[in-house]
Write an enzyme that holds these catalytic residues in place. Structure first.
Site, mmCIF file in Angstrom:
data_model
loop_
_atom_site.group_PDB
_atom_site.id
_atom_site.type_symbol
_atom_site.label_atom_id
_atom_site.label_comp_id
_atom_site.label_asym_id
_atom_site.label_seq_id
_atom_site.Cartn_x
_atom_site.Cartn_y
_atom_site.Cartn_z
ATOM 1 N N LYS A 82 0.861 -1.179 0.000
ATOM 2 C CA LYS A 82 0.000 0.000 0.000
ATOM 3 C C LYS A 82 0.897 1.229 0.000
ATOM 4 C CE LYS A 82 -3.539 2.386 2.709
ATOM 5 N NZ LYS A 82 -4.474 2.294 3.828
ATOM 6 N N LYS A 132 -2.082 -1.552 -3.909
ATOM 7 C CA LYS A 132 -2.961 -0.383 -3.854
ATOM 8 C C LYS A 132 -2.134 0.883 -3.970
ATOM 9 C CE LYS A 132 -5.861 2.024 -0.620
ATOM 10 N NZ LYS A 132 -6.189 2.212 0.726
HETATM 11 C C1 PBG Z 1 -7.376 3.188 5.503
HETATM 12 C C2 PBG Z 1 -7.617 3.178 4.045
HETATM 13 C C3 PBG Z 1 -7.436 4.196 3.086
HETATM 14 C C4 PBG Z 1 -7.913 3.692 1.878
HETATM 15 C C5 PBG Z 1 -8.333 2.395 2.121
HETATM 16 N N1 PBG Z 1 -8.115 2.091 3.458
HETATM 17 C C6 PBG Z 1 -6.999 5.582 3.248
HETATM 18 C C7 PBG Z 1 -5.623 5.917 3.565
HETATM 19 O O1 PBG Z 1 -4.736 5.089 3.687
HETATM 20 O O2 PBG Z 1 -5.410 7.113 3.748
HETATM 21 C C8 PBG Z 1 -7.960 4.450 0.587
HETATM 22 C C9 PBG Z 1 -8.941 3.933 -0.421
HETATM 23 C C10 PBG Z 1 -9.245 4.856 -1.534
HETATM 24 O O3 PBG Z 1 -8.610 5.904 -1.754
HETATM 25 O O4 PBG Z 1 -10.194 4.526 -2.253
HETATM 26 N N2 PBG Z 1 -6.097 3.488 5.907
#
Ligand code: PBG
Length: 325
Positions: free
Chosen positions: A196, A249
């Site tokens: 991520k 992601k």
């Molecule tokens: C929780 C999380 C996030 C997203 C999914 N889980 C936000 C982040 O990390 O700031 C982002 C998903 C999206 O942008 O569609 N941490």
């Protein structure tokens, strides 16, 4: 080319030929739909930067999930907006927390659809970071692990089919696996947000989930966009800690990472087509600059072609309608 007169256009002549030789087709089975659950009753609060997406109260979410089920979508992933936030993210693991109640309602009313829960603290902390802070405002990794494990367990106790840790704390998959096993939930799988990235494509999500950090950013725990080898190390760790599904992601700007993960790891691979990817296409379509439906289907196809087995996408219901014809 071994044939002197090889003419690739022969097989592009019409849609029947194209269908016959098409390598990648997105199906409804590939899609996971995200939902933002908020307090209250009969609430459908539109998200400005994500046209078509709303924060939903639990009763409205149940209706939405029913319609997803009718479209054949196999799973939803839930994000919660709690009544109140605090330093220790107590809303994340409360028995009567927003997600715990939503999971019980949804599984009670629509049992034949998988409910995945996002396991993170950013929606529940007053400062908006994904973990518990130390005195110097840095995130305390190991203390956060305990809270994440308790949160994941509370989701599973409420009936979640699958938990998806996304806080990017070192050791989070192992900590959650251990907590679930100890409580007798050895059969509940973990979908790890393994690679991520610290991405600016999450902007609209933070409006939707009300989870933007109040100070600083997430670069000390989420991954640096320039790194690919590191993504493989992150995935290896999650696999060794017991991940059942791995994830990359965002999706579209990271297709190379999806492809590499597919080649290097033998586990189901998810890709998260994030809020910013959705917002860009919706915005351009609203301006009449792009054909929104076509660009959506092309994007989803590209994500699958890169190697994703599962696509988490806000387009899920729209795409499902098009796929079903
Ligand atoms: C929780 C999380 C996030 C997203 C999914 N889980 C936000 C982040 O990390 O700031 C982002 C998903 C999206 O942008 O569609 N941490």
């Amino acid at each position: 080319m071994q044939f002197p007169d090889y003419r690739p256009r022969r097989l592009r002549k019409n849609e029947l030929f194209r269908r016959l030789v098409r390598e990648t087709t997105v199906t409804v089975d590939d899609l996971v739909a995200p939902l933002f659950i908020c307090p209250g009753k009969r609430v459908r609060k539109p998200i400005q930067s994500m046209p078509g997406i709303c924060q939903l109260s639990i009763d409205e979410a149940v209706k939405e999930v029913k319609s997803f089920h009718e479209l054949g979508i196999p799973a939803v992933i839930l994000f919660g907006i709690p009544e109140a936030k605090d330093e220790s993210a107590t809303g994340a693991f409360a028995r009567e927390g927003i997600i715990q109640r939503a999971v019980r309602e949804i599984k009670g009313k629509v049992p034949d659809l998988l409910v995945i829960t996002d396991v993170c603290l950013c929606e529940y902390t007053s400062h908006g970071h994904c973990g518990i802070l130390k005195k110097d405002n840095s995130v305390d990794n190991d203390l956060t692990l305990e809270v994440l494990a308790e949160t994941a367990l509370s989701h599973v106790q409420a009936g979640a089919d699958l938990v998806a840790p996304s806080a990017m704390m070192d050791g989070q998959v192992g900590a959650i696996r251990e907590a679930l096993d100890e409580a007798g939930f050895e059969e509940t799988p973990i979908m790890a947000y393994s690679a991520k990235y610290a991405s600016s494509f999450y902007g609209p999500f933070r409006e939707a989930a009300e989870s933007a950090p109040k100070f600083g950013d997430r670069t000390s725990y989420q991954m640096d966009p320039g790194n690919s080898d590191e993504a493989m190390r992150e995935i290896s760790l999650d696999v060794s800690e017991g991940a059942d599904i791995i994830m990359v992601k965002p999706a579209l700007p990271y297709l190379d990472i999806i492809r590499r993960a597919k080649e290097e790891f033998d586990l189901p691979l998810a890709a998260y087509n994030v809020s910013g990817e959705y917002a860009m296409i919706k915005a351009a379509a609203q301006l009449g600059w792009l054909d929104g439906e076509k660009v959506m289907m092309e994007s989803l196809t590209a994500i699958k072609r890169a190697g994703a087995d599962i696509i988490i996408t806000y387009f899920a219901p729209e795409a499902a309608r098009i796929i079903r014809g």
